[in-house]
Write a protein that holds these residues in place. Structure first.
Motif, PDB file in Angstrom:
ATOM      1  N   TYR A   5     -57.325 -39.882  60.305  1.00  0.00           N
ATOM      2  CA  TYR A   5     -58.249 -38.749  60.218  1.00  0.00           C
ATOM      3  C   TYR A   5     -59.030 -38.704  61.527  1.00  0.00           C
ATOM      4  O   TYR A   5     -59.690 -39.676  61.903  1.00  0.00           O
TER       5      TYR A   5
ATOM      6  N   THR B 189     -61.269 -43.230  60.203  1.00  0.00           N
ATOM      7  CA  THR B 189     -61.615 -41.913  60.747  1.00  0.00           C
ATOM      8  C   THR B 189     -62.185 -42.036  62.152  1.00  0.00           C
ATOM      9  O   THR B 189     -62.987 -42.934  62.426  1.00  0.00           O
TER      10      THR B 189
ATOM     11  N   PRO C 259     -63.373 -34.237  59.006  1.00  0.00           N
ATOM     12  CA  PRO C 259     -62.120 -34.903  59.368  1.00  0.00           C
ATOM     13  C   PRO C 259     -60.981 -34.608  58.399  1.00  0.00           C
ATOM     14  O   PRO C 259     -59.809 -34.650  58.788  1.00  0.00           O
ATOM     15  N   GLY C 260     -61.311 -34.315  57.141  1.00  0.00           N
ATOM     16  CA  GLY C 260     -60.258 -34.010  56.178  1.00  0.00           C
ATOM     17  C   GLY C 260     -59.396 -32.844  56.604  1.00  0.00           C
ATOM     18  O   GLY C 260     -58.214 -32.761  56.245  1.00  0.00           O
TER      19      GLY C 260
ATOM     20  N   THR D 289     -56.085 -34.585  62.821  1.00  0.00           N
ATOM     21  CA  THR D 289     -55.761 -35.384  61.643  1.00  0.00           C
ATOM     22  C   THR D 289     -54.260 -35.368  61.369  1.00  0.00           C
ATOM     23  O   THR D 289     -53.622 -34.315  61.390  1.00  0.00           O
TER      24      THR D 289
ATOM     25  N   VAL E 157     -61.751 -39.886  51.810  1.00  0.00           N
ATOM     26  CA  VAL E 157     -61.688 -39.008  52.975  1.00  0.00           C
ATOM     27  C   VAL E 157     -63.059 -38.374  53.197  1.00  0.00           C
ATOM     28  O   VAL E 157     -63.654 -37.817  52.273  1.00  0.00           O
TER      29      VAL E 157
END
Length: 542
Positions: free
Chosen positions: A172, A210, A181-182, A187, A235
């Motif tokens: 991520y 991440t 970041p999801g 990503t 996440v």
């Protein structure tokens, strides 16, 4: 079937994998890499380059084998990484007639081997024996790379080839301000689960990590910098800045916060505001190939005496800048633990070229390894191995000392390397307190060892660490650096030097000015928060 018996079918396997009819004017080079002592096939990293400068990439010659080709180059200079990692099986390469340089390496614990091979018109066989010079697992040390951009498909092959015990792929990854970041623009993870992936009992991947690396704010170029969250459990759906909520969430999930490079614009804000855990003493600008980032981000203050030349940072200067920035933060009371990350997958560098070794008492266990990393029971290396205790305690230990009188601390251990040691230094509060005579003794393995046995007189609170440097024929800077040992002396707290805290205050003042009118008030407020923390520390400066 024994390995030696398997040689009888090796030619047939090579023909199957490479094709019964190789490319026009190509000849098959058939090879294998074995442990010089056990004769067992080894996973490895291999470089094949012709006298014409062209690189060649072999393939596994076994249907059970795996191959990962890695081709990275920075710009048009000599900073390139052109290798193949191969599983513990024979390999084959199609090569035109000519002369080739073949180099084989396997992590840090084997001597590298370079051979010159001449290819004519007939198939060529090649067996390369790698000699182990140290067995870190047998000594209770296990390695990791905490900044990784390789895929989950590649990592089993690459980690075994590099004998890297733990990796943290940053699946991520976001580079845009405020974006979660999801759904990050970089990503590559998809429904990644917080479950350890075991390659074998001592090599593992933790996949849910991440990277926030912010280059744009509101669609406009405005670099802030990067940090990582390692070992979290869900996440993250929050963008940055501000960053404080990410730190809180990381803590709740048992994550560790890692500073990427120390001289990103926002780095010195992140340390006090987020409570950063890990500092990269070897970062992703430290490479096996030629040093490439001679000019990068914020300049060092004059008191650090960082080496430069007409191009900017030298390799040694860049490494020293990181050391000095780390020492400044330690002197201000921020007990960051050391780590190492390569960003292999993005930069021209092998996975684990810079790595952190963590000491474990009872063999490999991921949770114990993470605990050791967090406690600073570790050292970082790009080559040498460094085994040091203080009063028989490992790095990360905190000593409590009464303030009535000074005490003597015994710094003992060894530095070992495939090259003679250039120098070994005991660092106290960022200054070299003792230089150990680098009397390198050649060991039966062919590597070199130097004893460390020094006494340090401590009258007030301090930290101390040991670092060493190789003396290499190519002049490159290869080092090892222990985590710090801390001494708390009653009534005599650790105090930063005025020049150190002035540097941090000025960095915040400059960044506040730079970010005004760009960042929202809550994000800008974190820089003001950091500034106030540094100003409070400044009252104790000497």
């Amino acid at each position: 079937m024994s390995r030696r018996a398997s040689k009888a079918v090796f030619v047939l396997m090579s023909m199957v994998v490479c094709g019964a009819c190789p490319a026009a004017n190509a000849v098959i080079l058939k090879g294998e890499v074995v442990d010089a002592d056990t004769d067992q096939l080894l996973a490895h990293r291999i470089y094949i380059r012709g006298d014409n400068g062209k690189w060649y990439f072999p393939k596994s010659a076994s249907p059970d084998g795996s191959t990962v080709v890695y081709e990275k180059q920075r710009g048009s200079n000599d900073s390139m990484e052109m290798h193949t990692t191969l599983s513990a099986h024979p390999f084959a390469a199609e090569l035109p007639s000519g002369r080739y340089t073949v180099t084989v390496e396997r992590g840090k614990e084997y001597f590298p081997v370079t051979r010159t091979v001449t290819v004519g018109t007939e198939p060529v066989g090649l067996t390369i024996e790698l000699k182990r010079w140290i067995d870190m697992a047998r000594l209770g040390w296990f390695s990791g790379d905490t900044h990784v951009h390789r895929t989950l498909e590649e990592l089993p092959n690459v980690q075994l080839a590099e004998d890297l015990n733990v990796s943290f792929p940053l699946l991520y990854w976001v580079t845009k301000g405020f974006q979660p970041p999801g759904t990050g623009d970089k990503t590559t993870g998809d429904k990644i689960q917080p479950r350890l992936i075991s390659i074998d009992p001592t090599h593992v991947i933790y996949p849910l990590n991440t990277e926030y690396e912010i280059f744009t704010v509101n669609g406009k170029r405005h670099t802030l910098g990067a940090f990582f969250v390692l070992n979290h459990k869900s996440v993250f759906q929050e963008g940055v800045p501000p960053v404080a909520s990410i730190a809180a969430k990381s803590r709740r999930q048992g994550g560790l916060l890692e500073l990427d490079k120390h001289n990103w614009p926002w780095s010195m804000m992140l340390v006090p505001v987020m409570g950063i855990d890990l500092f990269e003493l070897s970062n992703n600008h430290v490479w096996r190939t030629e040093f490439g980032f001679t000019r990068f981000s914020e300049a060092p203050p004059a008191f650090m005496n960082v080496e430069t030349d007409s191009q900017g940072f030298t390799e040694r200067g860049w490494i020293e800048y990181g050391f000095q920035n780390y020492y400044t933060l330690l002197n201000c009371g921020f007990r960051l633990r050391p780590t190492a990350g390569t960003a292999s997958g993005v930069h021209p560098v092998p996975l684990g070229f810079g790595r952190v070794y963590v000491k474990l008492k009872d063999g490999f266990d991921y949770d114990a390894w993470m605990q050791g990393l967090d406690e600073g029971r570790s050292f970082v290396t790009t080559g040498p191995m460094l085994f040091v205790t203080v009063n028989n305690f490992d790095a990360g230990h905190v000593f409590k000392q009464a303030g009535r009188s000074a005490a003597i601390y015994s710094v003992a251990g060894t530095a070992q390397s495939i090259h003679p040691l250039e120098r070994i230094e005991v660092v106290v509060n960022g200054r070299v307190a003792k230089t150990v005579p680098a009397r390198s003794r050649k060991m039966p393995s062919g590597a070199y060892s130097c004893k460390i046995n020094e006494k340090i007189n401590v009258a007030s609170s301090c930290w101390l660490a040991v670092r060493c440097f190789e003396r290499r024929p190519d002049g490159r800077c290869r080092f090892a650096h222990t985590g710090p040992f801390h001494v708390e002396v009653e009534g005599k707290p650790l105090r930063p030097r005025k020049e150190e805290i002035d540097f941090l205050i000025k960095r915040m003042q400059d960044q506040i000015k730079r970010n005004e009118g760009v960042l929202p008030e809550d994000a800008l407020g974190e820089y003001h928060q950091a500034l106030e923390i540094y100003r409070k520390i400044a009252r104790t400066a000497k």
